[in-house]
Write an enzyme that holds these catalytic residues in place. Structure first.
Site, mmCIF file in Angstrom:
data_model
loop_
_atom_site.group_PDB
_atom_site.id
_atom_site.type_symbol
_atom_site.label_atom_id
_atom_site.label_comp_id
_atom_site.label_asym_id
_atom_site.label_seq_id
_atom_site.Cartn_x
_atom_site.Cartn_y
_atom_site.Cartn_z
ATOM 1 C CG HIS A 98 -0.196 0.238 2.512
ATOM 2 N ND1 HIS A 98 0.599 -0.720 3.091
ATOM 3 C CD2 HIS A 98 -0.150 1.316 3.342
ATOM 4 C CE1 HIS A 98 1.111 -0.249 4.224
ATOM 5 N NE2 HIS A 98 0.672 0.986 4.388
ATOM 6 C CG ASP A 100 1.668 5.125 4.791
ATOM 7 O OD1 ASP A 100 1.224 3.990 5.042
ATOM 8 O OD2 ASP A 100 2.790 5.515 5.158
ATOM 9 C CG HIS A 258 5.143 1.141 3.165
ATOM 10 N ND1 HIS A 258 4.642 2.314 2.655
ATOM 11 C CD2 HIS A 258 4.561 0.988 4.386
ATOM 12 C CE1 HIS A 258 3.815 2.859 3.517
ATOM 13 N NE2 HIS A 258 3.734 2.073 4.574
ATOM 14 N NE ARG A 273 3.359 6.149 9.533
ATOM 15 C CZ ARG A 273 3.032 5.437 8.477
ATOM 16 N NH1 ARG A 273 3.314 4.151 8.436
ATOM 17 N NH2 ARG A 273 2.431 5.992 7.463
#
Length: 282
Positions: A98, A100, A258, A273
């Site tokens: 995908h 993000d 990723h 993150r």
């Protein structure tokens, strides 16, 4: 600063710097930004950062945003903690290929991901170069998808397992956007294939040039979408990164996909993150 390419497709590891200094050092940040545009995902090892330092580096690329289902840590807006433990395993699956948050009108520009704790083996993350994936498509497919647009949805993916009321409320907050199937990078001008696991269907496929009878639409559109989604899984477009504590990845969300590999339970995997606000794809 040393830059070592990791694969022929994408990715580079940067060493001999202190990444925290990029928050205040314009020259250092300029080199890192240029390397990100060239290599699409950058990696750093042995970079012990606080959440504040982590956010400071990420904000050099732009303002930070929160994930609607995960709140930021106290005292540091824009930093989320992703903790997977034997007592808190991933729900159903960890990931799919995908880009993000393409279920947003303006998906993130990129992210800065820091490893705090990881399994001794397993828990890697993979990235794919979607500019290379587009470049190597057959010419007749490039021609066919040049003006196509696709709908993207969180409802049909990670929200599907939520209670109906929660799912519908989130869809009202984030209506399914449509994006071009071929995206142009706003800084480099390069074209990238821009469909992933969040793409559900094309919104403008059913035209006289493509559809003679209903089966042309029913089969043709679905098969084309599945073919395009499958391109991220081609090994020649990929790299695989093995995490160690205090290692960091910075990636360009506008031209990559990723996949976080779920091969590590029952182990701890703790990641911090920062996600950088992006612009509307064109």
């Amino acid at each position: 600063m040393q830059i070592e390419r990791l694969t022929c497709a994408l990715g580079a590891e940067i060493s001999n710097i202190k990444l925290a200094e990029a928050a205040t050092n314009d020259d250092l940040f300029g080199e890192i930004h240029a390397a990100l545009l060239a290599h699409k995902v950058l990696f750093f090892r042995n970079q012990p950062l606080t959440d504040a330092q982590h956010a400071g580096v990420a904000r050099r690329f732009g303002p930070l945003e929160d994930h609607p289902l995960t709140t930021s840590v106290d005292g540091e807006p824009g930093i989320i903690h992703i903790n997977k433990t034997p007592d808190n395993p991933p729900e159903r699956y960890e990931n799919a290929w995908h880009t993000d948050a393409t279920w947003r009108e303006c998906p993130p520009m990129g992210a800065v991901l820091r490893c705090v704790e990881c399994p001794t083996v397993g828990g890697d993350t993979m990235w794919a170069n979607m500019e290379l994936a587009y470049e190597r498509l057959p010419d007749h497919i490039k021609d066919d998808i040049a003006t196509l647009r696709a709908r993207h949805s969180m409802e049909a993916t990670f929200m599907a397992a939520k209670p109906m009321a929660d799912r519908l409320a989130m869809k009202e907050r984030f209506p399914d956007p449509e994006h071009p199937v071929v995206r142009t990078h706003p800084e480099t001008g390069a074209k990238a294939l821009f469909v992933n696991a969040f793409a559900t269907h094309f919104t403008n496929y059913h035209t006289a040039s493509r559809v003679r009878v209903g089966q042309d639409f029913t089969n043709g559109a679905g098969e084309l979408l599945r073919f395009l989604q499958s391109q991220a899984a081609i090994p020649e477009y990929q790299l695989r990164w093995r995490w160690t504590p205090d290692s960091i990845a910075i990636w360009d969300n506008r031209c990559t996909q990723h996949y976080a590999v779920m091969d590590y339970p029952p182990c701890n995997r703790r990641m911090h993150r920062a996600t950088i606000i992006g612009d509307r794809p064109f």
